[in-house]
Design a protein around this motif. Sequence first.
Motif, PDB file in Angstrom:
ATOM      1  N   ARG A  77       0.976  -1.371   0.015  1.00 63.23           N
ATOM      2  CA  ARG A  77       0.077  -0.038  -0.042  1.00 63.23           C
ATOM      3  C   ARG A  77       0.975   1.245   0.102  1.00 63.23           C
ATOM      4  O   ARG A  77       0.441   2.156  -0.468  1.00 63.23           O
ATOM      5  N   GLY A  78       1.903   1.145   0.755  1.00 64.68           N
ATOM      6  CA  GLY A  78       2.941   2.403   0.834  1.00 64.68           C
ATOM      7  C   GLY A  78       3.497   2.632  -0.626  1.00 64.68           C
ATOM      8  O   GLY A  78       3.310   3.833  -0.998  1.00 64.68           O
ATOM      9  N   GLN A  79       3.810   1.444  -1.341  1.00 67.59           N
ATOM     10  CA  GLN A  79       4.200   1.492  -2.696  1.00 67.59           C
ATOM     11  C   GLN A  79       3.225   2.475  -3.576  1.00 67.59           C
ATOM     12  O   GLN A  79       3.467   2.990  -4.500  1.00 67.59           O
ATOM     13  N   ALA A  80       2.101   1.956  -3.525  1.00 67.90           N
ATOM     14  CA  ALA A  80       0.606   2.365  -4.423  1.00 67.90           C
ATOM     15  C   ALA A  80       0.690   4.040  -3.938  1.00 67.90           C
ATOM     16  O   ALA A  80       0.650   4.947  -4.776  1.00 67.90           O
ATOM     17  N   ARG A  81       0.730   4.201  -2.766  1.00 68.62           N
ATOM     18  CA  ARG A  81       0.729   5.601  -2.226  1.00 68.62           C
ATOM     19  C   ARG A  81       1.967   6.489  -2.780  1.00 68.62           C
ATOM     20  O   ARG A  81       2.025   7.500  -3.185  1.00 68.62           O
ATOM     21  N   PHE A  82       3.119   5.687  -2.859  1.00 68.28           N
ATOM     22  CA  PHE A  82       4.196   6.492  -3.238  1.00 68.28           C
ATOM     23  C   PHE A  82       4.217   6.905  -4.899  1.00 68.28           C
ATOM     24  O   PHE A  82       4.413   8.022  -5.296  1.00 68.28           O
TER      25      PHE A  82
ATOM     26  N   ARG B 149       1.903  10.357  -2.688  1.00 68.13           N
ATOM     27  CA  ARG B 149       1.356  10.597  -1.479  1.00 68.13           C
ATOM     28  C   ARG B 149       2.223  10.092  -0.392  1.00 68.13           C
ATOM     29  O   ARG B 149       2.407   9.084   0.234  1.00 68.13           O
ATOM     30  N   TYR B 150       3.528  10.923  -0.254  1.00 67.68           N
ATOM     31  CA  TYR B 150       4.569  10.470   0.184  1.00 67.68           C
ATOM     32  C   TYR B 150       4.438  10.378   1.662  1.00 67.68           C
ATOM     33  O   TYR B 150       5.002   9.330   2.199  1.00 67.68           O
TER      34      TYR B 150
END
Length: 365
Positions: free
Chosen positions: A215-220, A224-225
């Motif tokens: 999910r962090g990668q998708a936000r990245f 959306r850092y």
Amino acid sequence: KRRAPVAIRFPVDARYTFDATFPDDVSVAVDPATTTITDPAFVSTSRLSFVGNRSVATAELRTTVDRIAAEDLPKLRGDIDRFARTFPSVVVIRDANLKKSGILGIGRQDFAATLRNRQQDVVTRTTGAIDSGRLAGADLARAYCARGGALQSLERGDAAKRDVDKAVEVDPNAPTMLACRGNVRLASGDFVHAIDDYSEAIVLGAESGNVYYRRGQARFHLGRYAEAVDDFAKASDIDRDEGLVLHHELWRALALRRLGRPLPDDLQKRATADPRGAWPRPALALIADALTVDEVEALAARTAGDGAELNGVEADFFAGQYFLLHGDAAKARAAFAAARDRHVIIYTEHVASGIELDKLDRAAR
């Protein structure tokens, strides 16, 4: 019907590792798989990886209480059985994992072709299992998930999406199936819906830090850092395996640098503690400006056998990120293109390099 509490050995913090290096004619490329089980009485993490000719399985278990109530005993037994099933009793080497004349071992293109052949083998085998009609419920959902992931690696995106949709339809409340669909959506560039899948998987009790990591990668990728930083930190808190945590921290450092923030003391210390150590420590040191791109590329290449290709795609990707951070779009483009040219289709960095190239193309128009 037990009435007395059960005494548990406490404290226990145990770690077991099986590490086997096979002959050089063995070559496997499988993304690490991690399973975390949280029981009222213990927390366990099992991790399996097979890269090149090295197979590593690690199990960790930590007791959290010194006794449990009688009524909790059935759950304890069930969770202990689940923990036991996460750790393999055998390591299997198939014909397809052997370097044969004309198949593997001549060069990069042979390695890339073998990766594609293995993904096609997954498609063939799972199709046979699905078409047999013998699978149902969770087993059928897992088959659709496995085939969908392989199809996505083979860049057959529409078919992959149909399969992972079917996996969720068959087993709609399974966090693993939602995460599986999230992985395909992430790889296809559908970041918003990928985030939705990962978030629902978390709500339904996903036990792996990998869900936060993805999910962090998708936000990245959506820029959306700050939210990505939070997800990578949560992934690190959940997973205890050093290799996994280093990858989570590597992406956390990258997201922080994209925000223009300095690395916090704990992350800076981790990044500079052993910059030339086991991969991916050199990549983390690069994002912390503790090594140069040339040094990192050389350290990735020192890995024996096909591991050099697998580490190389990560080195190329993070080199591209380093150049972006330092305002050199031309060198970034070349690094991402180099990552794609390795054709390590099962790796996150292969997909992420394509995403970054698309962004650079749009920015240049």
